[in-house]
Design an enzyme around this catalytic site. Structure first.
Site, mmCIF file in Angstrom:
data_model
loop_
_atom_site.group_PDB
_atom_site.id
_atom_site.type_symbol
_atom_site.label_atom_id
_atom_site.label_comp_id
_atom_site.label_asym_id
_atom_site.label_seq_id
_atom_site.Cartn_x
_atom_site.Cartn_y
_atom_site.Cartn_z
ATOM 1 N N ASP A 80 0.840 -1.195 0.000
ATOM 2 C CA ASP A 80 0.000 0.000 0.000
ATOM 3 C C ASP A 80 0.877 1.247 0.000
ATOM 4 O O ASP A 80 2.053 1.199 0.362
ATOM 5 C CB ASP A 80 -0.947 0.021 1.203
ATOM 6 C CG ASP A 80 -0.223 0.253 2.522
ATOM 7 O OD1 ASP A 80 0.784 -0.455 2.767
ATOM 8 O OD2 ASP A 80 -0.658 1.110 3.320
ATOM 9 N N GLU A 175 0.054 -0.970 5.668
ATOM 10 C CA GLU A 175 1.105 -0.573 6.592
ATOM 11 C C GLU A 175 1.075 0.926 6.849
ATOM 12 O O GLU A 175 1.337 1.383 7.965
ATOM 13 C CB GLU A 175 2.468 -0.977 6.021
ATOM 14 C CG GLU A 175 3.644 -0.802 6.987
ATOM 15 C CD GLU A 175 4.315 0.569 6.926
ATOM 16 O OE1 GLU A 175 5.185 0.848 7.763
ATOM 17 O OE2 GLU A 175 3.944 1.386 6.037
#
Length: 408
Positions: A80, A175
């Site tokens: 991400d 994250e």
């Protein structure tokens, strides 16, 4: 070099921003796009036990080339990108043989990446840089890390003469919003220790990180005609501003470095009737971390006493300093340091002014120091990564695998 460039560009062109306001995992549907592509790629290069679960956590195995028992080690990165700046329609630019001067990212908007402001650029003179076009982030955080792990695994598969034990790799969603390791199955991963490839400049090796918490403050006001508001109006915007003004102004990201902690207000939305703002708390020292959280509670109580219980606060811890879990197995840091030196990279051991999946994973039973991925100026339009740094990170991964086999 071209192989790494092509792989990296294929990843960054896929928008994978996470969303802190979502309750799903992954927090955005678009993260599945790259996750599924990675699964196919891992199978294509020859990894075994390739899996992706219902939350988009990816794991795969590179079998040992040695008959004797060896520790299983791992390498982890996240796919991400931050919600702090747009990651849609990324158009990377390649700057070959960087001359040490200003880089025009976007002539139309006069956006310049300059070493007069970002002096780290000067250490990459003569190298190949990948930058943004000035309108998006780049996504080297942490698609550079994924590039390096996949490339290292591919190299080891193609060079079976290099000795190594069993290697596990893992790629995670979310994250950037502090949830990357929340649903990571440490038992399934099965490694004795691992490394996140999520650091910044070449040479970084980190086993300390911030203790982290997040707060959301909501103020409910009362709107009254301003001509007749005396003693009646409660302006939620003004109270929010007063709350923020009580926080120590010198303890903010732009005024701190090293192990110094901070408060960081990153979102604000307000009207007279209601105002909300969100902030994060960071500190390497556990005692100071607790004091920072207490200050928010004290300010809330003080202003509620003045304005009549109009403020509510949601405060939650996000992750903790992994030093406590890595120090007892410090040989895994020394191993990474030796690997860097073996490939002519000077280790820079320092605390992370942020967090990685490794901080949470260390507290979940998987000690997990952090290694450089090569990028700079994460989370914004000035982000860039030297290709030579990604090559060196790939070499470090390979050397760690080789040294583990020789030492254990």
């Amino acid at each position: 070099m071209q192989h790494i460039i092509d792989r990296f560009l294929s990843y960054v062109r896929i928008d994978t921003q996470s969303n802190p306001n979502s309750k799903t995992t992954p927090s955005t549907e678009k993260q599945w796009h790259l996750a599924n592509e990675l699964v196919l790629e891992l199978k294509q290069i020859g990894m075994t036990d390739v899996s992706i679960d219902n939350n988009a956590y990816i794991m795969a195995t590179l079998p040992s080339t040695i008959d004797k028992p060896l520790p299983t080690i791992g390498f982890i990165a996240h796919f991400d990108t931050t919600p702090d700046f747009t990651g849609t329609n990324i158009k990377p630019q390649i700057i070959k043989n960087y001359d040490g001067g200003d880089i025009m990212l976007n002539a139309e908007k006069n956006i310049v990446l300059s070493p007069s402001y970002f002096d780290d650029l000067l250490q990459y003179k003569g190298q190949t840089l990948i930058t943004t076009d000035g309108t998006t982030l780049l996504g080297a955080d942490d698609k550079a890390g994924i590039t390096e792990i996949v490339t290292a695994m591919e190299y080891l598969i193609n060079h079976p003469e290099i000795p190594h034990g069993e290697i596990r790799i893992g790629f995670t969603p979310d994250e950037e919003i502090g949830r990357g390791a929340h649903k990571f199955d440490v038992e399934k991963f099965g490694a004795q220790w691992a490394y996140t490839m999520d650091g910044s400049q070449i040479g970084e090796l980190e086993y300390e990180n911030f203790n982290a918490a997040a707060a959301k403050i909501t103020i409910v006001g009362k709107s009254v005609h301003p001509g007749y508001a005396k003693g009646k109006m409660i302006n939620a915007i003004s109270i929010a501003n007063e709350f923020i003004s009580i926080l120590p102004p010198e303890e903010t990201p732009q005024y701190t470095s090293g192990r110094e902690g901070f408060f960081h207000v990153h979102h604000f939305n307000g009207e007279i009737e209601k105002a909300t703002f969100e902030l994060i708390i960071r500190d390497h020292d556990t005692e100071q971390f607790e004091k920072r959280k207490q200050l928010l509670r004290d300010i809330t109580a003080k202003l509620n006493g003045v304005f009549g219980d109009c403020i509510t606060m949601e405060l939650e811890d996000q992750y903790y300093n992994m030093r406590d879990k890595v120090a007892p197995v410090f040989h895994i840091v020394e191993l990474a340091k030796e690997a860097m030196e073996a490939v002519n990279v000077t280790p820079i051991i320092k605390p992370i002014r942020g967090g990685t999946d490794g901080s949470q994973l260390s507290f979940m039973g998987l000690p997990c120091p952090n290694i450089f991925a090569g990028g700079h100026n994460f989370h914004g339009k000035y982000e860039y990564v030297p290709v030579e740094s990604m090559i060196k990170a790939t070499e470090v991964i390979i050397k760690i695998c080789e040294l583990t086999a020789r030492k254990y």
